[in-house]
Motif scaffolding. Sequence first.
Motif, PDB file in Angstrom:
ATOM      1  N   ALA A 226       0.831  -1.208   0.000  1.00  0.00           N
ATOM      2  CA  ALA A 226       0.000   0.000   0.000  1.00  0.00           C
ATOM      3  C   ALA A 226       0.864   1.256   0.000  1.00  0.00           C
ATOM      4  O   ALA A 226       2.028   1.237   0.410  1.00  0.00           O
ATOM      5  CB  ALA A 226      -0.900   0.004   1.228  1.00  0.00           C
ATOM      6  N   ASP A 227       0.263   2.338  -0.476  1.00  0.00           N
ATOM      7  CA  ASP A 227       0.949   3.629  -0.459  1.00  0.00           C
ATOM      8  C   ASP A 227       1.162   4.099   0.972  1.00  0.00           C
ATOM      9  O   ASP A 227       0.319   3.885   1.833  1.00  0.00           O
ATOM     10  CB  ASP A 227       0.129   4.691  -1.190  1.00  0.00           C
ATOM     11  CG  ASP A 227       0.146   4.476  -2.682  1.00  0.00           C
ATOM     12  OD1 ASP A 227       1.071   3.811  -3.180  1.00  0.00           O
ATOM     13  OD2 ASP A 227      -0.767   4.977  -3.358  1.00  0.00           O
ATOM     14  N   ASP A 228       2.288   4.759   1.192  1.00  0.00           N
ATOM     15  CA  ASP A 228       2.576   5.321   2.511  1.00  0.00           C
ATOM     16  C   ASP A 228       1.977   6.722   2.558  1.00  0.00           C
ATOM     17  O   ASP A 228       2.494   7.651   1.934  1.00  0.00           O
ATOM     18  CB  ASP A 228       4.081   5.366   2.749  1.00  0.00           C
ATOM     19  CG  ASP A 228       4.446   5.813   4.147  1.00  0.00           C
ATOM     20  OD1 ASP A 228       3.548   6.237   4.899  1.00  0.00           O
ATOM     21  OD2 ASP A 228       5.639   5.749   4.489  1.00  0.00           O
ATOM     22  N   LYS A 229       0.884   6.892   3.273  1.00  0.00           N
ATOM     23  CA  LYS A 229       0.166   8.166   3.316  1.00  0.00           C
ATOM     24  C   LYS A 229       0.917   9.236   4.084  1.00  0.00           C
ATOM     25  O   LYS A 229       0.578  10.407   4.004  1.00  0.00           O
ATOM     26  CB  LYS A 229      -1.215   7.985   3.951  1.00  0.00           C
ATOM     27  CG  LYS A 229      -2.097   7.013   3.197  1.00  0.00           C
ATOM     28  CD  LYS A 229      -2.406   7.489   1.803  1.00  0.00           C
ATOM     29  CE  LYS A 229      -3.341   6.510   1.120  1.00  0.00           C
ATOM     30  NZ  LYS A 229      -3.535   6.746  -0.264  1.00  0.00           N
ATOM     31  N   SER A 230       1.961   8.871   4.817  1.00  0.00           N
ATOM     32  CA  SER A 230       2.728   9.884   5.551  1.00  0.00           C
ATOM     33  C   SER A 230       3.698  10.623   4.627  1.00  0.00           C
ATOM     34  O   SER A 230       4.190  11.686   4.967  1.00  0.00           O
ATOM     35  CB  SER A 230       3.494   9.255   6.710  1.00  0.00           C
ATOM     36  OG  SER A 230       4.517   8.407   6.219  1.00  0.00           O
ATOM     37  N   LYS A 231       3.971  10.058   3.473  1.00  0.00           N
ATOM     38  CA  LYS A 231       4.875  10.702   2.510  1.00  0.00           C
ATOM     39  C   LYS A 231       4.041  11.521   1.544  1.00  0.00           C
ATOM     40  O   LYS A 231       3.352  10.988   0.674  1.00  0.00           O
ATOM     41  CB  LYS A 231       5.694   9.659   1.773  1.00  0.00           C
ATOM     42  CG  LYS A 231       6.645   8.919   2.692  1.00  0.00           C
ATOM     43  CD  LYS A 231       7.470   7.930   1.940  1.00  0.00           C
ATOM     44  CE  LYS A 231       8.398   7.200   2.909  1.00  0.00           C
ATOM     45  NZ  LYS A 231       9.201   6.201   2.221  1.00  0.00           N
TER      46      LYS A 231
END
Length: 62
Positions: free
Chosen positions: A2-7
């Motif tokens: 999954a995409d890292d939403k913190s970046k």
Amino acid sequence: MADDKSKRDFRDRDRLAGDEEYEVGYFASKFGLTIPQVREIVAKHGNDRETLEREARALGTR
């Protein structure tokens, strides 16, 4: 994975970078304006893309 939403992307897509020739050129071609006309709109109204698009449409209909 999954995409890292913190970046997050540092760019701000709702602004026009008036000092970038390719962005000004694209904006001018998109609305059928000249580069000096786009620079004048940016100087008068700032770099908010929504406002610039509204003013460009108004300028194009004159």
